[in-house]
Scaffold this motif. Structure first.
Motif, PDB file in Angstrom:
ATOM      1  N   TRP A 203       0.813  -1.221   0.000  1.00  0.00           N
ATOM      2  CA  TRP A 203       0.000   0.000   0.000  1.00  0.00           C
ATOM      3  C   TRP A 203       0.849   1.274   0.000  1.00  0.00           C
ATOM      4  N   PHE A 204       1.916   1.264   0.803  1.00  0.00           N
ATOM      5  CA  PHE A 204       2.635   2.513   1.042  1.00  0.00           C
ATOM      6  C   PHE A 204       4.052   2.532   0.464  1.00  0.00           C
ATOM      7  N   ASP A 205       4.582   1.388   0.042  1.00  0.00           N
ATOM      8  CA  ASP A 205       5.953   1.351  -0.474  1.00  0.00           C
ATOM      9  C   ASP A 205       6.004   0.917  -1.938  1.00  0.00           C
ATOM     10  N   ASN A 206       4.832   0.867  -2.581  1.00  0.00           N
ATOM     11  CA  ASN A 206       4.740   0.567  -4.017  1.00  0.00           C
ATOM     12  C   ASN A 206       5.293  -0.804  -4.388  1.00  0.00           C
ATOM     13  N   ASP A 218      17.019 -11.044 -11.977  1.00  0.00           N
ATOM     14  CA  ASP A 218      16.673  -9.948 -12.890  1.00  0.00           C
ATOM     15  C   ASP A 218      15.355  -9.274 -12.537  1.00  0.00           C
ATOM     16  N   ILE A 219      14.662  -9.767 -11.518  1.00  0.00           N
ATOM     17  CA  ILE A 219      13.366  -9.184 -11.154  1.00  0.00           C
ATOM     18  C   ILE A 219      13.587  -7.814 -10.533  1.00  0.00           C
ATOM     19  N   ALA A 220      12.744  -6.870 -10.909  1.00  0.00           N
ATOM     20  CA  ALA A 220      12.907  -5.472 -10.509  1.00  0.00           C
ATOM     21  C   ALA A 220      12.690  -5.279  -9.007  1.00  0.00           C
ATOM     22  N   PRO A 221      13.243  -4.204  -8.416  1.00  0.00           N
ATOM     23  CA  PRO A 221      13.137  -3.963  -6.966  1.00  0.00           C
ATOM     24  C   PRO A 221      11.702  -3.826  -6.464  1.00  0.00           C
TER      25      PRO A 221
END
Length: 702
Positions: A203-206, A218-221
């Motif tokens: 909810w708050f940290d995307n 390779d998965i995005a942050p």
């Protein structure tokens, strides 16, 4: 006037607040919440949680899938309404504790010494007597006797009288405090171990679930959770010789990647078995590499013996295939071709099958098992079996589901046997449609016959339905494949029909030539029907052909038809063997049994749905361990709550509070007069016995 109105409004608001607090902290409100939690727990138990969404769509259909999805029934324990109920239960129980604990503590400390003589006379359990002893001596004597029974005693001077106040089991009220506190503590511990921290990050940290494929590194942050994530529960899949420093947390619309403070390297996965073939031990021999210090140490993770390091517990969850190397042989299942094709594959990978029956196919290797323990008890009816003892009419009326089968499950009796390796794969056509197959490497003995089992299903929610291909004298499928190919060869069918008619009517005298010609045409027609006109073949095609006849003639026609078909198939088999330069099969019971099983399998093969049958020939197994990785700070909190709950229940049920008063005064004639009264919260048989015993001891002072 305005001051009066404001005061009234403030009084109304306070009353509303007091009423709300009274409702929330009431027992009926708490019981209602517990009832809702119980209902939700039943739903969470009956309905499998956190399954792939496609499984729920297939199970409930599009309409009810949407309804249940809106209600959050696919993840009940993390649904907003369930967490809201838990929060209300914490608030309700906490308010109840805050309101009642001070009163209880005060009552535990109280001696209730403000009683009067006339009030003691109203007690049900009382005793009154007189004694010649002086008041002081009697007071001391009675106080010592009451204290000797385990009571706390206090002597109070009432001017004209003396009161002995005694109490025992006042700790009973700690049971109420502990039990209610335990509910709050357990709920808080449960909330700490829930996915609320992950939801807050979404909810708050995307943070968003990842729904694609590829390499984990390779998965995005935005799809990864950091090392400071306070609580999580995920799985990591590690093949032998490989390592992992992440765990996968399943979400409804994808997965989140949880980074771990260490790397787990799987050296060896161990499976030990009982003599029946059932596994008795799963264990992973690993090396743990600390990512911060660089230090390493070996460890063995077993079922119920987790590895705990840096606040993270690693459990042995299950095992899987880590990419075993497979070698198979493909047999055509359509047309007259018999040429086999050699294939190689790796579990988790794909292999292009090429063009088969006019279409291009791809094989997706989904699983391999080096052992399969099955229940082969006949009275348990292994559901892979096809009951070949049924009559023809029973067989074609029963349908495909009864001709094929599914996995062996419950049975009244058990005969567990390891039937050897099996391979599982999906066969996908160029349009993307796929069927799943499950093939055993070795023949299995069922109903006294050695057969190869190959299962098929259209959806993962369905059980496998198994085709039974009879094994020949060499333990292979070659003879059945020979007969299958011959069935689709018009020239061989014509030859088989001629041979059948000749053997059935060997005498050329009279009208035999005409009858032989008619029989030959009937045999050809029977083989054509069984071979399939269009897409339909086998016993279903025969059944539909017979349904066109008048009802009165169907039974007799079926008997004649099957006699001609069986004889023609025998001759077809002999003609095919002769064509391949193989000596004719002996007309004995063994070969007759083989032909019966082969005929049944050819009929069922029309529903197999694959242009090839893949038989596993060799393999190189690579094991993989599936580990559950958890960080659960609420676990110790829950343990504390369970301890308090145990103490609370024990105190409430096994500690009985008793109060005792003795009112002493002197009479005009110098004698001492005593009035004893006793009370308890729960009147039991034990209390009655205790009162009678106490009366007898105190009466001795008379």
């Amino acid at each position: 006037m305005s001051v009066s109105t404001s005061g009234l409004q403030l009084k109304t608001e306070r009353r509303w607040l007091a009423d709300a607090v009274e409702l929330i902290s009431s027992m009926r409100f708490a019981i209602s919440l517990l009832t809702l939690i119980a209902v939700a727990s039943v739903i969470g138990t009956v309905l499998k949680q956190n399954e792939p969404m496609t499984n729920y769509v297939n199970q409930f259909g599009p309409f009810w899938f949407e309804v249940f999805d809106k209600l959050g029934l696919y993840a009940v324990y993390s649904a907003w309404w369930f967490l809201l109920i838990m929060a209300f239960l914490v608030v309700s129980t906490s308010l109840c504790i805050v309101r009642n604990t001070p009163k209880m503590l005060k009552d535990m400390r109280s001696w209730r010494e403000n009683v009067r003589e006339h009030s003691l006379r109203n007690f049900h359990h009382k005793l009154e007597w007189s004694s010649s002893a002086p008041l002081a001596a009697l007071t001391k004597q009675l106080a010592e006797r009451v204290a000797g029974d385990g009571y706390q005693v206090k002597v109070v001077d009432k001017k004209e009288a003396v009161l002995i106040a005694a109490k025992r089991g006042a700790g009973n009220k700690w049971g109420y405090i502990f039990a209610h506190s335990a509910i709050v503590i357990i709920c808080i511990g449960g909330l700490l171990d829930s996915d609320l921290p992950i939801r807050f990050q979404e909810w708050f940290d995307n943070k968003t679930p990842f729904a694609g494929g590829g390499v984990i590194s390779d998965i995005a942050p935005q799809h990864r959770l950091g090392l400071n994530n306070p609580t999580f529960r995920g799985n990591t899949f590690i093949p032998e010789g490989a390592s992992s420093s992440t765990a996968i947390i399943a979400r409804q619309n994808g997965v989140l990647v949880q980074d771990l403070p260490f790397t787990i390297e799987l050296k060896k996965f161990i499976v030990e078995h009982y003599s029946t073939g059932m596994p008795k031990l799963f264990a992973s021999e690993v090396v743990v590499h600390d990512r911060e210090t660089g230090k390493s140490f070996p460890a063995t993770i077993k079922v119920n013996e987790p590895l705990i390091y840096k606040g993270v517990a690693v459990y042995q969850s299950s095992f899987d295939d880590g990419g075993s190397k497979l070698k198979l042989l493909g047999y055509p299942m359509t047309g007259t071709q018999r040429d086999t094709v050699s294939l190689a594959g790796e579990v988790g990978g794909t292999t292009a099958l090429g063009s088969q029956a006019g279409e291009d196919y791809t094989i997706e290797w989904s699983g391999f098992r080096p052992f399969n323990v099955e229940n082969m008890a006949r009275d348990g009816q292994d559901v892979r079996a096809v009951d070949t003892g049924k009559s023809f009419n029973e067989r074609f009326a029963a349908g495909l589901d009864k001709q094929l089968g599914s996995g062996a499950k419950n049975a009244n009796s058990k005969d567990l046997k390891n039937v050897g390796p099996s391979v599982q794969y999906k066969l996908r056509d160029k349009t993307g449609q796929a069927r799943e197959y499950h093939n055993y490497m070795q023949p299995v003995l069922l109903d006294g016959a050695s057969v190869f089992l190959t299962g098929m299903r259209d959806s993962p929610n369905e059980p496998f339905r198994y085709l039974r291909i009879p094994a020949d004298d060499k333990g292979s499928v070659d003879e059945w494949m020979r007969l299958r190919a011959a069935l689709f060869n018009p020239a061989l069918r014509e030859q088989a029909a001629t041979r059948y008619a000749l053997h059935a009517l060997p005498d050329p005298k009279g009208d035999a030539e005409r009858l032989r010609s008619q029989l030959q045409k009937s045999a050809v027609r029977g083989l054509e029907i069984f071979a399939g006109e269009g897409k339909e073949g086998g016993y279903f095609a025969v059944a539909h052909f017979l349904e066109k006849l008048p009802a009165a003639e169907q039974e007799k026609a079926a008997e004649v038809f099957m006699r001609i078909l069986n004889g023609s198939l025998w001759e077809l088999w002999q003609a095919a063997r002769e064509k391949d330069g193989v000596p004719p099969a002996a007309a004995d019971e063994k070969n007759g049994r083989f032909l019966q099983l082969a005929t049944n399998a050819m009929s069922d093969a029309f529903f197999y749905g694959a242009p090839v049958y893949l038989q596993l020939k060799d393999f190189q197994e690579v094991k993989a361990s599936v580990l559950q990785v958890t960080r659960s700070p609420g676990k110790k909190v829950v343990y504390l709550g369970c301890l308090l709950l145990t103490l609370g229940v024990f105190a409430m049920f096994y500690i009985r509070e008793r109060r005792l008063w003795i009112w002493l005064k002197s009479d005009m004639d110098g004698k001492s007069h005593a009035l004893m009264a006793m009370s308890t919260q729960r009147k039991t048989l034990d209390f009655e016995k205790e009162f009678e015993a106490l009366k007898a001891r105190l009466a001795q002072s008379a």
